[in-house]
Motif scaffolding. Structure first.
Motif, PDB file in Angstrom:
ATOM      1  N   LEU A 116       0.821  -1.214   0.000  1.00  0.00           N
ATOM      2  CA  LEU A 116       0.000   0.000   0.000  1.00  0.00           C
ATOM      3  C   LEU A 116       0.857   1.266   0.000  1.00  0.00           C
ATOM      4  O   LEU A 116       0.513   2.243  -0.654  1.00  0.00           O
ATOM      5  CB  LEU A 116      -0.960  -0.007   1.187  1.00  0.00           C
ATOM      6  CG  LEU A 116      -2.075  -1.041   1.097  1.00  0.00           C
ATOM      7  CD1 LEU A 116      -2.781  -1.181   2.443  1.00  0.00           C
ATOM      8  CD2 LEU A 116      -3.060  -0.685  -0.002  1.00  0.00           C
ATOM      9  N   THR A 120       0.140   3.412  -3.347  1.00  0.00           N
ATOM     10  CA  THR A 120      -0.934   4.178  -2.693  1.00  0.00           C
ATOM     11  C   THR A 120      -1.982   4.680  -3.681  1.00  0.00           C
ATOM     12  O   THR A 120      -3.175   4.627  -3.409  1.00  0.00           O
ATOM     13  CB  THR A 120      -0.348   5.360  -1.901  1.00  0.00           C
ATOM     14  OG1 THR A 120       0.634   4.851  -1.013  1.00  0.00           O
ATOM     15  CG2 THR A 120      -1.411   6.065  -1.099  1.00  0.00           C
ATOM     16  N   MET A 138      -9.641   1.459   3.152  1.00  0.00           N
ATOM     17  CA  MET A 138      -8.793   2.643   3.062  1.00  0.00           C
ATOM     18  C   MET A 138      -9.660   3.858   3.371  1.00  0.00           C
ATOM     19  O   MET A 138     -10.771   3.977   2.859  1.00  0.00           O
ATOM     20  CB  MET A 138      -8.186   2.768   1.662  1.00  0.00           C
ATOM     21  CG  MET A 138      -7.269   1.625   1.276  1.00  0.00           C
ATOM     22  SD  MET A 138      -5.811   1.481   2.310  1.00  0.00           S
ATOM     23  CE  MET A 138      -4.898   2.908   1.773  1.00  0.00           C
ATOM     24  N   LEU A 145      -3.883   9.120   5.137  1.00  0.00           N
ATOM     25  CA  LEU A 145      -4.508   7.914   4.598  1.00  0.00           C
ATOM     26  C   LEU A 145      -4.234   6.755   5.541  1.00  0.00           C
ATOM     27  O   LEU A 145      -3.077   6.456   5.866  1.00  0.00           O
ATOM     28  CB  LEU A 145      -3.960   7.616   3.210  1.00  0.00           C
ATOM     29  CG  LEU A 145      -4.626   6.473   2.458  1.00  0.00           C
ATOM     30  CD1 LEU A 145      -6.079   6.825   2.119  1.00  0.00           C
ATOM     31  CD2 LEU A 145      -3.858   6.172   1.174  1.00  0.00           C
ATOM     32  N   LEU A 147      -5.468   2.636   6.909  1.00  0.00           N
ATOM     33  CA  LEU A 147      -6.133   1.372   6.729  1.00  0.00           C
ATOM     34  C   LEU A 147      -6.867   1.124   8.042  1.00  0.00           C
ATOM     35  O   LEU A 147      -6.237   1.013   9.099  1.00  0.00           O
ATOM     36  CB  LEU A 147      -5.086   0.274   6.475  1.00  0.00           C
ATOM     37  CG  LEU A 147      -5.562  -1.095   6.050  1.00  0.00           C
ATOM     38  CD1 LEU A 147      -6.372  -1.004   4.761  1.00  0.00           C
ATOM     39  CD2 LEU A 147      -4.359  -2.000   5.831  1.00  0.00           C
TER      40      LEU A 147
END
Length: 150
Positions: A116, A120, A138, A145, A147
């Motif tokens: 990720l 991204t 997400m 950002l 998770l």
């Protein structure tokens, strides 16, 4: 004794994991978009405008309602708002059907975070991520950002 799978596979904690500190600088790929977004709403909004214009140009079905009266406006507004809501519901349903193809799966949290952080732009807000069988999504929180557990 029940077999619960491989004993050395760790299930990730159900907590938030930071992926990028500044999400505003990320240019998310349009075709990688996850569930949701303004696309369906913008489409349905345009249909609502067309519905209202068409309704307003025509004579009302009820003979007691004069064309271009306040009651005519209310009839058109109500009718087209209902069509808008139905459109949004239908678009959301179609997006949910497509959702399985927008899900990323990883065996460990370390592998998920590494991928990720590297990719991204391919995992914008709304993308579902499954790590060792645990569901995450997400999400932008406070400009970063993350998770987060689903």
């Amino acid at each position: 004794m029940a077999n619960l799978g491989c004993a050395h596979t760790q299930v990730p904690e159900r907590k938030m994991y930071l992926i990028a500190e500044d999400a505003s600088s990320i240019d998310f790929q349009e075709d990688a978009r996850g569930i949701g977004g303004s696309g369906a709403e913008a489409y349905c909004n345009e249909l609502q405008i067309q519905c209202y214009d068409k309704c307003w140009r025509r004579k009302p079905e009820a003979p007691s309602v004069k064309k271009h009266s306040a009651m005519h406006r209310e009839i058109c507004t109500t009718k087209c708002r209902e069509e808008f809501n139905e459109c949004v519901d239908k678009q959301e349903q179609l997006e949910r059907q497509d959702a399985p193809s927008k899900k990323l799966t990883f065996p460990t949290m370390k592998q998920a975070r590494e991928w990720l952080e590297e990719h991204t732009a391919e995992a914008p807000p709304g993308t579902r991520v499954v790590v060792a069988g645990v569901a995450f999504v997400m999400m932008i929180v406070g400009g970063a950002l993350f998770l987060v557990p689903a």
